[in-house]
Design a protein around this motif. Sequence first.
Motif, short mmCIF file in Angstrom:
data_model
loop_
_atom_site.label_atom_id
_atom_site.label_comp_id
_atom_site.label_asym_id
_atom_site.label_seq_id
_atom_site.Cartn_x
_atom_site.Cartn_y
_atom_site.Cartn_z
N LEU A 57 0.55 -0.86 0.09
CA LEU A 57 0.33 -0.57 0.07
C LEU A 57 0.66 1.76 -0.22
CD1 LEU A 57 -2.95 -1.22 2.49
CD2 LEU A 57 -3.28 -0.94 -0.42
N PHE A 58 2.46 1.26 0.74
CA PHE A 58 2.94 2.21 0.78
C PHE A 58 3.31 2.36 -0.77
CE2 PHE A 58 6.99 3.72 1.61
CZ PHE A 58 6.68 5.52 2.33
N ARG A 59 4.41 1.57 -1.43
CA ARG A 59 4.55 1.18 -2.77
C ARG A 59 3.47 2.28 -3.67
NH1 ARG A 59 4.55 -1.32 -6.24
NH2 ARG A 59 3.83 -3.49 -5.31
N LEU A 60 2.52 1.80 -3.39
CA LEU A 60 1.05 2.34 -4.30
C LEU A 60 0.79 3.91 -3.95
CD1 LEU A 60 -0.93 -0.65 -4.09
CD2 LEU A 60 0.68 -0.33 -6.52
N GLY A 61 1.11 4.01 -3.11
CA GLY A 61 0.77 4.96 -2.57
C GLY A 61 1.83 6.30 -3.47
N ILE A 62 2.95 5.81 -2.84
CA ILE A 62 4.37 6.33 -3.38
C ILE A 62 4.13 6.43 -4.60
CG2 ILE A 62 7.17 7.07 -3.52
CD1 ILE A 62 5.72 7.76 -1.00
N GLU A 63 4.27 5.88 -5.41
CA GLU A 63 3.69 5.47 -7.35
C GLU A 63 2.79 6.34 -8.41
OE1 GLU A 63 3.91 1.67 -7.81
OE2 GLU A 63 5.72 0.97 -7.67
N LEU A 64 1.70 6.22 -6.95
CA LEU A 64 0.36 7.63 -7.90
C LEU A 64 1.20 8.79 -7.20
CD1 LEU A 64 -1.94 4.99 -6.88
CD2 LEU A 64 -1.51 5.77 -9.31
N GLU A 65 1.85 9.07 -6.73
CA GLU A 65 1.94 10.38 -5.84
C GLU A 65 1.36 11.68 -7.05
OE1 GLU A 65 5.03 12.30 -1.88
OE2 GLU A 65 5.29 10.62 -3.16
N GLU A 73 -3.93 8.55 -2.11
CA GLU A 73 -3.33 9.65 -0.13
C GLU A 73 -4.32 8.30 0.39
OE1 GLU A 73 -6.27 12.22 2.06
OE2 GLU A 73 -5.75 13.00 0.23
N GLN A 74 -5.48 7.48 -0.67
CA GLN A 74 -6.31 6.81 0.07
C GLN A 74 -4.89 5.38 0.51
OE1 GLN A 74 -8.73 5.67 -3.06
NE2 GLN A 74 -9.89 7.19 -2.51
N TYR A 75 -4.25 5.56 -0.26
CA TYR A 75 -3.08 3.45 -0.04
C TYR A 75 -2.20 4.08 1.34
CZ TYR A 75 -4.86 1.35 -4.34
OH TYR A 75 -5.26 1.42 -6.03
N LEU A 76 -2.20 5.46 0.89
CA LEU A 76 -0.74 6.18 2.18
C LEU A 76 -1.90 5.99 3.79
CD1 LEU A 76 0.73 8.40 0.53
CD2 LEU A 76 1.76 6.40 0.97
N SER A 77 -2.82 6.33 3.58
CA SER A 77 -4.12 6.10 4.96
C SER A 77 -4.30 5.12 5.23
CB SER A 77 -4.96 7.29 4.50
OG SER A 77 -5.91 7.54 5.57
N ALA A 78 -4.18 3.85 4.52
CA ALA A 78 -4.30 2.64 4.31
C ALA A 78 -3.44 1.91 4.88
CB ALA A 78 -5.19 1.76 2.92
N ALA A 79 -2.17 2.27 4.54
CA ALA A 79 -1.11 2.30 5.17
C ALA A 79 -0.53 2.32 6.36
CB ALA A 79 0.34 1.89 4.32
N LEU A 80 -0.62 3.49 6.79
CA LEU A 80 -0.50 4.36 8.03
C LEU A 80 -1.98 3.19 8.98
CD1 LEU A 80 0.32 6.21 9.68
CD2 LEU A 80 -1.52 7.54 9.53
N ALA A 81 -3.18 3.23 9.03
CA ALA A 81 -3.61 2.23 9.08
C ALA A 81 -3.50 0.58 9.47
CB ALA A 81 -5.55 2.06 8.91
N ARG A 82 -2.61 0.07 8.95
CA ARG A 82 -2.33 -1.28 8.43
C ARG A 82 -1.25 -1.42 10.10
NH1 ARG A 82 -3.69 -4.44 4.76
NH2 ARG A 82 -2.67 -5.49 5.95
#
Length: 257
Positions: A57-65, A73-82
Amino acid sequence: RARDHGAARVTSMRTGPPRRWSSVSRAALVLAAAGCASRPTVLPPGDPLDLVSPETLFRLGIELEAGDSIRAEQYLSAALARGYPEAEVIPAILGVCVRASRFGDALDYAEPYLSRHPEDWPLRALVASIHMGLGHPIDALRHLELVLEIAPDQPSGHYLLAVLSRDSLSDPETARAHFARYLELAPDGEHASEARLELRRLGADGGMLPAPVRLPSHASGEDEGEGGEPTVTPASATPAGVAPADTPPPSADPPPP
């Protein structure tokens, strides 16, 4: 006749029943489609993102940044929640929000994190700059004072406080002091040229230097004989006790009564 009757019977068998069957089959298909449409789609229980690892999730968030800030933001927020480390996720989310000009959302992520991690001065400096951009000088000052308390030898805090003091706090003396300190710490830094320019504009006592007065130049064709404006010497530039050249000398005779 028998042949004609047989042919007609064959024709009726070919043409009649298929038409009746066609209408029945269409009705059956409509009923079947209606039944399928009313049947709800069954999804697996839970959030589908739960099937993806926090690292992914974190990697996908960075790639879509750069291309899709909402999904990033959704992927990064999900990574944070996980459970992905806050120290890595929060700066990335702030970068996404700032690039999308969603400064309020950026502060919503950052302020609670800073209350739990007050020593994170780089993030606090970023938050201070966001407050400066939003026109919140008191909030920016509060964060910058903490930045300089935690990291007094980091040039970025001095630069930001100098700009804040100059632009929003009407405090040129503080601005001059922090521009000077920035140059001591980073003489070749990103903002060194601006800091030197500001120090030249600020007086030794912290006040702004007056704009220089440009005297007309005879060599530039600006005198009266070459069609330019007449040359005028400021009164402050005339030596004491010497009358200007175009002023007639005083008369020795007393004025008439």
